[in-house]
Design a protein around this motif. Structure first.
Motif, mmCIF file in Angstrom:
data_model
loop_
_atom_site.group_PDB
_atom_site.id
_atom_site.type_symbol
_atom_site.label_atom_id
_atom_site.label_comp_id
_atom_site.label_asym_id
_atom_site.label_seq_id
_atom_site.Cartn_x
_atom_site.Cartn_y
_atom_site.Cartn_z
ATOM 1 N N VAL A 47 0.864 -1.180 0.000
ATOM 2 C CA VAL A 47 0.000 0.000 0.000
ATOM 3 C C VAL A 47 0.898 1.225 0.000
ATOM 4 O O VAL A 47 1.744 1.393 0.875
ATOM 5 N N LEU A 48 0.713 2.068 -1.015
ATOM 6 C CA LEU A 48 1.532 3.262 -1.115
ATOM 7 C C LEU A 48 0.952 4.356 -0.234
ATOM 8 O O LEU A 48 -0.232 4.686 -0.330
ATOM 9 N N THR A 49 1.773 4.901 0.610
ATOM 10 C CA THR A 49 1.348 5.974 1.502
ATOM 11 C C THR A 49 2.275 7.157 1.335
ATOM 12 O O THR A 49 3.411 7.029 0.888
#
Length: 78
Positions: A47-49
């Motif tokens: 998950v890109l944050t």
């Protein structure tokens, strides 16, 4: 007598070892099953944050506003 004590201590150590292995496998058994099915956390897309920026001040603001003058009560106490 020594043989009985030695055998008993060996059996206690073996039981403790088997118990520790069972407990450790019980805790991670869900992870092992998920990995064998190919559904582990590492198999998924990450998950890109956005990174969080934190600003830290070296001094507390109230420390700058206080004066460092001695009060007469403090002088008398010293």
């Amino acid at each position: 007598m020594i043989a009985a004590v030695t055998t008993l201590s060996f059996l206690v150590a073996a039981w403790a070892t088997v118990y520790a292995v069972i407990v450790s496998l019980d805790d991670s058994s869900a992870k092992i099953v998920a990995a064998l099915k190919g559904d582990s956390m590492l198999a998924r897309e990450p998950v890109l944050t956005r990174p969080v920026t934190v600003r830290i001040s070296g001094r507390h603001p109230s420390l700058r506003s206080q004066s460092a003058r001695a009060k007469p009560e403090w002088r008398a106490a010293a």
